[in-house]
Design a protein around this motif. Structure first.
Motif, PDB file in Angstrom:
ATOM      1  N   GLN A   1      -8.620  -0.963   5.298  1.00  0.00           N
ATOM      2  CA  GLN A   1      -7.824  -1.250   5.490  1.00  0.00           C
ATOM      3  C   GLN A   1      -7.063  -2.069   6.122  1.00  0.00           C
ATOM      4  O   GLN A   1      -5.981  -3.091   6.231  1.00  0.00           O
ATOM      5  CB  GLN A   1      -6.930   0.001   5.546  1.00  0.00           C
ATOM      6  CG  GLN A   1      -6.346   0.411   4.103  1.00  0.00           C
ATOM      7  CD  GLN A   1      -5.756   2.222   4.701  1.00  0.00           C
ATOM      8  OE1 GLN A   1      -5.539   2.512   5.706  1.00  0.00           O
ATOM      9  NE2 GLN A   1      -4.890   3.136   3.538  1.00  0.00           N
TER      10      GLN A   1
ATOM     11  N   SER B   1      -6.507   7.082  -4.277  1.00  0.00           N
ATOM     12  CA  SER B   1      -5.995   7.475  -3.761  1.00  0.00           C
ATOM     13  C   SER B   1      -4.287   6.726  -2.860  1.00  0.00           C
ATOM     14  O   SER B   1      -3.661   7.001  -2.611  1.00  0.00           O
ATOM     15  CB  SER B   1      -5.340   8.599  -3.695  1.00  0.00           C
ATOM     16  OG  SER B   1      -5.569   9.253  -2.172  1.00  0.00           O
ATOM     17  N   GLU B   2      -5.966   5.712  -1.990  1.00  0.00           N
ATOM     18  CA  GLU B   2      -5.247   5.197  -1.280  1.00  0.00           C
ATOM     19  C   GLU B   2      -4.902   3.757  -1.440  1.00  0.00           C
ATOM     20  O   GLU B   2      -5.131   2.941  -0.571  1.00  0.00           O
ATOM     21  CB  GLU B   2      -6.041   5.342  -0.162  1.00  0.00           C
ATOM     22  CG  GLU B   2      -6.280   6.560   1.129  1.00  0.00           C
ATOM     23  CD  GLU B   2      -5.487   8.008   1.838  1.00  0.00           C
ATOM     24  OE1 GLU B   2      -4.135   6.556   2.160  1.00  0.00           O
ATOM     25  OE2 GLU B   2      -5.313   8.763   1.563  1.00  0.00           O
TER      26      GLU B   2
ATOM     27  N   LEU C   1     -11.769   4.994   6.359  1.00  0.00           N
ATOM     28  CA  LEU C   1     -10.759   4.295   5.339  1.00  0.00           C
ATOM     29  C   LEU C   1      -9.880   2.991   5.801  1.00  0.00           C
ATOM     30  O   LEU C   1      -9.749   2.278   5.458  1.00  0.00           O
ATOM     31  CB  LEU C   1      -9.620   5.048   4.963  1.00  0.00           C
ATOM     32  CG  LEU C   1      -8.570   5.049   3.724  1.00  0.00           C
ATOM     33  CD1 LEU C   1      -8.543   4.108   2.787  1.00  0.00           C
ATOM     34  CD2 LEU C   1      -7.361   6.258   4.083  1.00  0.00           C
TER      35      LEU C   1
ATOM     36  N   PRO D   1      -5.864   3.547  -8.752  1.00  0.00           N
ATOM     37  CA  PRO D   1      -4.259   3.816  -8.168  1.00  0.00           C
ATOM     38  C   PRO D   1      -3.643   4.308  -9.218  1.00  0.00           C
ATOM     39  O   PRO D   1      -3.610   4.029 -10.999  1.00  0.00           O
ATOM     40  CB  PRO D   1      -3.965   2.940  -7.531  1.00  0.00           C
ATOM     41  CG  PRO D   1      -5.234   2.466  -7.129  1.00  0.00           C
ATOM     42  CD  PRO D   1      -6.519   2.182  -8.033  1.00  0.00           C
TER      43      PRO D   1
ATOM     44  N   LYS E   1     -10.471   9.520  -3.921  1.00  0.00           N
ATOM     45  CA  LYS E   1      -9.922   9.814  -2.862  1.00  0.00           C
ATOM     46  C   LYS E   1      -9.090   8.451  -1.968  1.00  0.00           C
ATOM     47  O   LYS E   1      -8.266   8.971  -2.042  1.00  0.00           O
ATOM     48  CB  LYS E   1     -10.857  10.336  -2.129  1.00  0.00           C
ATOM     49  CG  LYS E   1     -10.788  12.215  -1.421  1.00  0.00           C
ATOM     50  CD  LYS E   1     -10.886  13.413  -0.362  1.00  0.00           C
ATOM     51  CE  LYS E   1     -10.226  12.257   0.277  1.00  0.00           C
ATOM     52  NZ  LYS E   1     -11.103  13.114   2.122  1.00  0.00           N
ATOM     53  N   TYR E   2     -10.450   7.388  -2.075  1.00  0.00           N
ATOM     54  CA  TYR E   2     -10.261   6.528  -2.215  1.00  0.00           C
ATOM     55  C   TYR E   2      -8.893   5.270  -3.325  1.00  0.00           C
ATOM     56  O   TYR E   2      -8.230   4.910  -2.613  1.00  0.00           O
ATOM     57  CB  TYR E   2     -11.714   5.375  -2.171  1.00  0.00           C
ATOM     58  CG  TYR E   2     -12.465   6.059  -1.273  1.00  0.00           C
ATOM     59  CD1 TYR E   2     -11.756   5.076   0.179  1.00  0.00           C
ATOM     60  CD2 TYR E   2     -13.775   5.685  -0.835  1.00  0.00           C
ATOM     61  CE1 TYR E   2     -12.707   5.094   1.070  1.00  0.00           C
ATOM     62  CE2 TYR E   2     -14.359   6.870   0.136  1.00  0.00           C
ATOM     63  CZ  TYR E   2     -14.101   5.843   1.543  1.00  0.00           C
ATOM     64  OH  TYR E   2     -14.635   6.456   2.646  1.00  0.00           O
TER      65      TYR E   2
ATOM     66  N   GLY F   1     -11.682   9.158   7.320  1.00  0.00           N
ATOM     67  CA  GLY F   1     -10.070   8.882   7.707  1.00  0.00           C
ATOM     68  C   GLY F   1     -10.729   7.151   8.704  1.00  0.00           C
ATOM     69  O   GLY F   1      -9.672   6.037   8.455  1.00  0.00           O
TER      70      GLY F   1
END
Length: 323
Positions: A321, A100-101, A317, A66, A97-98, A314
Motif C-alpha cells: 500500500q 478485501s484490502e 500489505l 474487491p 484477504k488481499y 499486515g
C-alpha cells in the motif's frame, strides 16, 4: 554454504542422501522444501473462498476481486504460492484477504496442474506413535522428500517463468484499468513463489532468469530484462540464491524466519548487502520462534504463531500500500 548454493535443503532431505538414494544425482544435489511448503495447515473455521478459477493467457488462475470492483478503482496484485498451488483453500483465502484490502488478485497455476506431491491439509495430531510407527513414518518422510526433489526438478525457472510472463501479458490487457491505477503490477510470494517474485522484480541476464550457464557477452545473445513488477513482498522463500536478491530493482519486503534452514542467514546477509550497495529500497523482517511457512494462511494451536501470521500479513500489505 557457498554463495551460489540454493537455500532450500530441508533437514529431511539429508536422510535421502544417506539412505535410500545413495548415488542418485537428484536426491543428492536437487533442492528440497519443508513440510510447510507442501502441506496446508487446517483451514480457519467458517471461511469460504469468494473468487473463481479461469484462464488467463492460457494458464489457469484463481482470480478474486474487491467487492466494489470495477465501480471503485483497484490495483493489480500477482500472488505466487508455495507448493500447494491454486487449488488450496488456504491459498484462495489468502488471495481473498488481499482482495478485501482493495487489490484485484491473480493467483496463477505456476505448476501447470502439477502441485507438490501429497498436497493436502495437515492431519490433526494423534497419540504418540509407537517405535514401529515412527520407523514407518521415517521411511514415508524420506520417500516423500525424494518425490518433492523430483517434483522440483520439473518446476525450474525455465518452466515457470514463461507461464508467469503469459499471465502478466494477459493481465495487462484484461485488467488494464487496475494496472494503470496502480502504476504497474504488484506481487507477493510465499515459499516457492517468493523466488519468482524476486526474479520478476529484478533486472537479470537471461542466464540468471532461466537458471542456465551462458556467456555474458552481447555476441552470445544474452540481455538484461525486467523488472516486470512495481513492488513486491515475499515470505520465507525457498530455492533463493544471493543472485536472486541482488538483482532486485524494485521496492521489496522480505519476511524471514530466524534460523530457517530453507533460507539460511548467509543467503539473507549476502542479499541484503547487495541491496544496500545498489541502493534498492528494501526491508528485512526476521521472525523468531515460528516455523517456515508461518505466514501462509492456516490455523495454528500456538497463539504466538497466529499473531505472527497476522502481523506478517499486515506488514506485507502495508508495504504494498505504501508503494
Amino acid at each position: 554454504m557457498a554463495d551460489e548454493e540454493v537455500a532450500t535443503r530441508a533437514p529431511e532431505s539429508d536422510a535421502v542422501q544417506d539412505s535410500l538414494f545413495k548415488g542418485d544425482s537428484i536426491a543428492q544435489e536437487g533442492p528440497s522444501m519443508g513440510e510447510h511448503c507442501t502441506t496446508d495447515r487446517p483451514t480457519p473455521s467458517g471461511e469460504v473462498p469468494t473468487g473463481e478459477i479461469s484462464k488467463l493467457g492460457g494458464v489457469d488462475a484463481y482470480i478474486t476481486k474487491p467487492a466494489d470492483y470495477p465501480h471503485s478503482p483497484s490495483k493489480l496484485l500477482l500472488l505466487l504460492t508455495g507448493g500447494t498451488g491454486i487449488n488450496s483453500t488456504n491459498n484462495k483465502l489468502q488471495a481473498d484477504k488481499y482482495a478485501s484490502e482493495g487489490f484485484l488478485v491473480i493467483m496463477p497455476d505456476q505448476f501447470d496442474g502439477d502441485a507438490a506431491p501429497n498436497s493436502a491439509p495437515e492431519a490433526a495430531p494423534e497419540a504418540e506413535p509407537s517405535l514401529i510407527e515412527r520407523l514407518k513414518l521415517g521411511v514415508a518422510d524420506t520417500a516423500k522428500s525424494f518425490l518433492i526433489d523430483m517434483w522440483l526438478a520439473r518446476h525450474t525457472p525455465e518452466k515457470v517463468l514463461p507461464l508467469l510472463h503469459k499471465v502478466l501479458e494477459a493481465a495487462k490487457e484484461e485488467f488494464a484499468d487496475a494496472v494503470a491505477n496502480g502504476g504497474g503490477i504488484y506481487a507477493v510470494g510465499y515459499c516457492f513463489g517468493a523466488k519468482y517474485v524476486l526474479l520478476l522484480g529484478g533486472q537479470h541476464l537471461d542466464s540468471v532468469m532461466f537458471g542456465v550457464d551462458k556467456p555474458t557477452d552481447e555476441e552470445a545473445g544474452t540481455s538484461s530484462k525486467g523488472p516486470y513488477i512495481k513492488a513486491g513482498a515475499v515470505a520465507h522463500g525457498t530455492q533463493v540464491t544471493p543472485a536472486d536478491i541482488s538483482g532486485v530493482k524494485v521496492p521489496m519486503s522480505l519476511i524471514c524466519v530466524e534460523d530457517d534452514p530453507l533460507f539460511p542467514e548467509e543467503i539473507r546477509k549476502a542479499g541484503e548487502d547487495a541491496l544496500v550497495k545498489s541502493g534498492t529500497e528494501h526491508e528485512f523482517k526476521i521472525y523468531p520462534g515460528v516455523p517456515h511457512g508461518f505466514a501462509v494462511l492456516g490455523d495454528y494451536a500456538d497463539s504466538k504463531i497466529k499473531e505472527a501470521q497476522q502481523q506478517a500479513f499486515g506488514e506485507m500489505l502495508g508495504w504494498l500500500q505504501a508503494h
